[in-house]
Enzyme design. Structure first.
Site, PDB file in Angstrom:
ATOM      1  N   LYS A 275      52.903  32.024  10.478  1.00  0.00           N
ATOM      2  CA  LYS A 275      53.542  33.334  10.475  1.00  0.00           C
ATOM      3  C   LYS A 275      54.485  33.399   9.266  1.00  0.00           C
ATOM      4  CE  LYS A 275      55.248  36.458  14.016  1.00  0.00           C
ATOM      5  NZ  LYS A 275      55.462  36.769  15.424  1.00  0.00           N
ATOM      6  N   GLU A 361      54.351  40.753  31.971  1.00  0.00           N
ATOM      7  CA  GLU A 361      55.260  41.700  32.628  1.00  0.00           C
ATOM      8  C   GLU A 361      55.084  41.684  34.140  1.00  0.00           C
ATOM      9  OE1 GLU A 361      53.494  42.395  29.874  1.00  0.00           O
ATOM     10  OE2 GLU A 361      55.055  42.779  28.383  1.00  0.00           O
ATOM     11  N   ARG A 389      53.086  48.094  32.618  1.00  0.00           N
ATOM     12  CA  ARG A 389      52.136  47.048  33.003  1.00  0.00           C
ATOM     13  C   ARG A 389      52.390  46.515  34.418  1.00  0.00           C
ATOM     14  NH1 ARG A 389      49.374  43.648  28.587  1.00  0.00           N
ATOM     15  NH2 ARG A 389      48.303  45.416  27.660  1.00  0.00           N
TER      16      ARG A 389
END
Ligand SMILES: Cc1ncc(C[n+]2csc(CCOP(=O)(O)OP(=O)(O)O)c2C)c(N)n1
Ligand SMILES: CC(=O)[C@@H](O)[C@H](O)COP(=O)(O)O
Ligand SMILES: [Mg+2]
Length: 629
Positions: A275, A361, A389
C-alpha cells in the site's frame, strides 16, 4: 506512452517489455493527480501493476473485472479512457470516486461498500454459463475486504460450482488500519512459510522457460500446479489457490494471469502488493495516506497548526475516553474504521476494552449484544452507511432483546465526495420504526457529547447520529448531563411559521428562521418525539416546516406527520429533507444546495408553499429537480 493509451485495446498493442514503463507513468500520473485533487491514495499506488497486468492479460470489457470497494480503481479509470477527467474525480459533475456502471462500460459493477466482488463476479460467471457466452469474471478483493462474511458466503457458493470465476486476492497486509484477525495471521503464515519460497521459485522457473506469450498460453494447469499450495483455506473451500506472487512485477503478473485463464473452475491468485507503493511517506504510513486532501508531494501531509474546533468525530472520540475513564464497563467496537470513527486515542488508552472486528458490521453489532448480555456497556462506533449492513442484527439481536447498546453513528446524512454509496441518508428512517430504540440527533457539538452521555445512561438501545466534519463551532463542555428523554428545545420564537429541526442543519435553520421570522425548535429526539411541543407549535402556527439531513421518506418529518395525524391536529406541514433520489458526489455544501437544504433554499421553498396558500388557498410546494446520472 500513457497519452496514447485511450483504452485497454491500445495497452494490449504494446510489447510485454514496455509495461514497466507504462506502470511508472501511471504511478507518476496518480501521484500528481491525487496530491492535487485529493482522494484515495495508498491503495491506488499499490494496484498500478496489477491493473496494467489485468487489462493486458484479459480482454476487457468483454472479460469482467469487478473491483472490491473500488477505492483502488483509479489506475483502472486512467487506463479505460478517463485519464483526462481524473482531475475531476469526486468533485461535482466529475468522475465518481468508485467504479460506477453509468460512467464506463469497463465499470462492470458499482461499488463503495466492501466485500461484494466475489458474489457479483460469480453472478456474472453464472450468467455467462446460462447465456452460453465465453468471458472471464474476475473479482479483485483486498485482504481487508476479505474479513467480511459476505466474501465467504460467496466463496462457499462458488467452491461448489464449476463457474469460470477468478478471484485475485490483493494482499497488502492492511485494511485502512493494519488488518486484524485470524485471517491476517493466516495470510502472513502463507507468505512467510518455507513452502512459499520453494513454491515461488518453482513458479518462477516454470514461467521463465516460456519465451513468448503464445507459448505461455500453452502453459496449462500442469505448470500452474507447481505453484499450488495444497491444503490452504481456499483449496478447502473449493478454489484452486495460486501464489503468492509479487504484485509489483508486472511482467510476471501478466504471465501468471495468462495461464490462469486456461484453467477451469473457481481459482484464486494471491498477489502481494504494498500500500502506498512509490511514495515513501505513504509506504511508511499507508493509513494516514489512505484518503487524502490535496497536499504538496514534497512536504507530504502536514497537520494544520491552527487551533480549530473539533469535528463531530473528535467530539465522540473525546467523550468515549472520558466515559471510559468513569465507567469500567464501557467497551468500544469498530468494524475496521478506527481512524474514521475517532477511536485512535481510545484504542491506545484502553486497548483491553477496544475491539476492531474487521469489516464485519453484522458481527460488530451482535458482539455488542453478547457483551451487553453480560453486563458490559458496548458502544458501537459505526458509519451510518455501514450500519445498513447490520439491520437484522439491530432488530433481532439488539432491539427485540431491548439491550443497552449505544450506536454512535457517524457520517449521517450527506457525506460529500464519496457520493451515494457512502451517504448516511436513511438511518433516521430505518431506526425510528424499531420498537425500543431511542434516537437522537444533535444540533451542535456540545449537544452531541451530552446525548452520548444520555444514551450511555439508558437501559435500552440508543442511537446518536451526527454528520461528517465540523458543526457550528461550539466547544463541548467537559461536564456531562443527561438530557431529559424526548425533550425538545425552543431556540427562537417567531410568527406564523415554526421550523422543527432534527439534527445538524442548525446554521441553515437559524438563518432561515431569522429571514422568515419563524419559531425555531431543536427537537433533539427523533424518537421519542416531544409531542407536547409539537401540539403547542401546531396550535400556535400556521405552518410547521420539518428539517432534517435524512431522506424525507420515513424520516423525522414523517414522524411529525404521523403524530399530527394521530392527534387530529390540523396544521399545514412542509417536510424538508433529502429527496427520493441519490445525490451525486460533490462537496457536502454543494449537495445541500442542490437539495434545497441551504438557508436560501429553505426560505424559497417555504415562501413558495406558504405564500401560495395565504394568497389563493392553493398549496404548492415545488420540489427541486436533481440530476440522476
Ligand atoms: C462494508 C464496508 N465497511 C467498511 C468500509 C470502509 N473501508 C473502505 S476501504 C477499507 C479497507 C479495505 O481494505 P482492503 O480491502 O485490504 O483494501 P486496501 O485499502 O488495503 O487497498 C475499509 C474498511 C467499506 N468501504 N465498506
Ligand atoms: C472507501 C471507503 O469506504 C473509505 O475509505 C471512505 O471513503 C472513508 O470515508 P471518510 O473519509 O468519510 O472517512
Ligand atoms: Mg489491504
Amino acid at each position: 506512452m500513457l497519452n496514447t493509451i485511450y483504452s485497454p485495446d491500445a495497452l494490449r498493442q504494446l510489447e510485454l517489455e514496455q509495461l514497466p514503463a507504462v506502470c511508472a507513468q501511471v504511478r507518476e500520473f496518480l501521484l500528481n493527480s491525487v496530491s492535487t485533487g485529493g482522494g484515495h491514495f495508498s491503495s491506488n499506488l499499490g494496484t498500478v501493476e496489477l491493473t496494467v497486468a489485468l487489462h493486458y492479460a484479459f480482454d476487457t470489457p468483454k472479460d469482467k473485472l469487478v473491483w472490491d470497494v473500488g477505492h483502488q480503481a483509479y489506475p483502472h479509470k486512467i487506463l479505460t479512457g478517463r485519464r483526462e477527467q481524473m482531475s475531476t474525480i469526486r468533485q461535482k459533475d466529475g468522475l465518481a470516486g468508485f467504479p460506477k456502471r453509468s460512467e464506463s462500460e469497463y465499470d462492470t459493477f458499482g461499488v463503495g461498500h466492501s466485500s461484494t466482488s466475489i458474489s457479483a463476479a460469480l453472478g456474472m460467471a453464472l450468467a455467462a454459463q446460462h447465456k452460453g457466452e465465453d468471458y472471464h469474471s474476475v473479482a479483485i478483493i483486498g485482504d481487508g475486504a476479505l474479513t467480511a462474511g459476505m466474501a465467504y458466503e460467496a466463496m462457499n457458493h462458488a467452491g461448489d460450482l464449476d463457474a469460470n470465476l477468478i478471484v485475485i486476492l490483493n494482499d497488502n497486509e492492511m485494511s485502512i488500519s493494519p488488518n486484524v484477525g485470524a485471517l491476517r495471521k493466516y495470510l502472513t503464515r502463507l507468505l512467510t512459510g518455507r513452502m512459499y519460497s520453494t513454491m515461488r521459485e518453482s513458479g518462477k522457473k516454470a514461467l521463465s522457460h516460456s519465451k513468448s506469450l503464445s507459448k505461455l498460453a500453452k502453459l496449462t494447469e500442469e505448470h500452474m500446479k507447481g505453484m499450488v499450495l495444497p491444503g490452504t483455506l481456499f483449496e478447502e473451500m473449493g478454489f484452486k489457490y495460486y501464489g503468492p506472487i509479487d504484485g509489483h512485477d508486472v511482467e510476471e503478473l501478466v504471465k501468471v494471469l495468462q495461464n490462469l485463464k486456461s484453467i477451469k473452475g473457481p481459482r484464486l491468485l494471491h498477489v502481494l502488493t504494498q500500500k502506498g507503493k512509490g511514495y515513501e511517506l505513504a509506504e511508511e504510513d499507508p493509513c494516514t495516506y489512505h484518503g487524502v486532501v490535496p497536499f504538496n508531494l514534497k512536504t507530504g501531509l502536514v497537520a494544520s497548526s491552527k487551533k480549530s474546533t473539533p469535528t463531530y468525530t473528535q467530539v465522540f472520540g473525546q467523550w468515549l475516553c472520558d466515559m471510559a475513564e468513569q465507567d469500567s464497563r464501557l467497551v468500544g467496537i469498530t468494524p475496521a474504521m478506527r481512524e474514521g470513527s475517532g477511536l485512535v486515542a481510545f484504542s491506545e488508552r484502553f486497548p483491553e476494552r477496544y475491539f476492531d472486528v474487521g469489516i464485519a458490521e453484522q458481527h460488530a453489532v451482535t458482539l455488542a449484544v453478547g457483551l451487553a448480555c453480560e453486563g458490559l456497556k458496548p458502544i458501537v462506533a459505526i458509519y451510518s452507511t455501514f450500519l445498513q449492513r447490520a439491520y437484522d442484527q439491530l432488530i433481532h439481536d439488539v432491539a427485540i432483546q431491548n439491550l443497552p447498546v449505544v450506536f454512535a453513528i457517524d457520517r449521517a446524512g450527506l457525506v460529500g465526495a464519496d457520493g451515494p454509496t457512502h451517504s448516511g441518508n436513511y438511518d433516521l428512517s430505518f431506526l425510528r420504526c424499531i420498537p425500543n430504540m431511542v434516537v437522537m440527533a444533535p444540533a451542535d457539538e456540545n449537544e452531541c457529547r451530552q446525548m452520548l452521555y444520555t444514551a450511555f445512561q439508558m437501559d435500552c438501545p440508543t442511537a446518536v447520529r451526527y454528520p461528517r466534519g465540523k458543526g457550528i463551532g461550539i466547544e463541548p463542555q467537559t461536564a456531562m448531563q443527561a438530557i431529559p428523554l424526548g425533550k425538545a428545545l425552543k431556540l427562537r420564537t417567531g410568527h406564523g411559521i415554526a421550523i422543527v429541526l432534527f439534527g445538524s442543519l442548525l446554521p441553515e435553520a437559524q438563518a432561515a428562521a431569522t429571514e422568515l421570522n419563524a419559531t425555531l425548535v431543536n427537537m433533539r429526539f427523533v424518537k421519542p418525539l416531544d409531542k407536547a411541543m409539537l401540539r403547542e407549535l401546531a396550535q400556535s402556527h400556521e405552518l410547521l416546516v420539518t428539517l432534517e439531513d435524512n431522506a424525507v421518506m420515513g424520516g423525522a418529518g414523517s414522524a411529525v406527520n404521523e403524530y399530527l395525524h394521530e392527534a387530529g391536529l390540523m396544521v399545514e406541514v412542509l417536510n424538508l429533507g433529502l429527496p427520493d433520489q441519490y445525490i451525486e458526489h460533490a462537496q457536502r455544501e454543494e449537495q445541500l444546495v442542490s437539495c434545497g437544504l441551504d438557508a436560501p433554499g429553505i426560505v424559497q421553498r417555504v415562501n413558495a408553499g406558504y405564500g401560495g396558500r395565504i394568497r389563493n388557498g392553493v398549496t404548492l410546494y415545488p420540489v427541486p429537480q436533481y440530476s440522476t446520472n
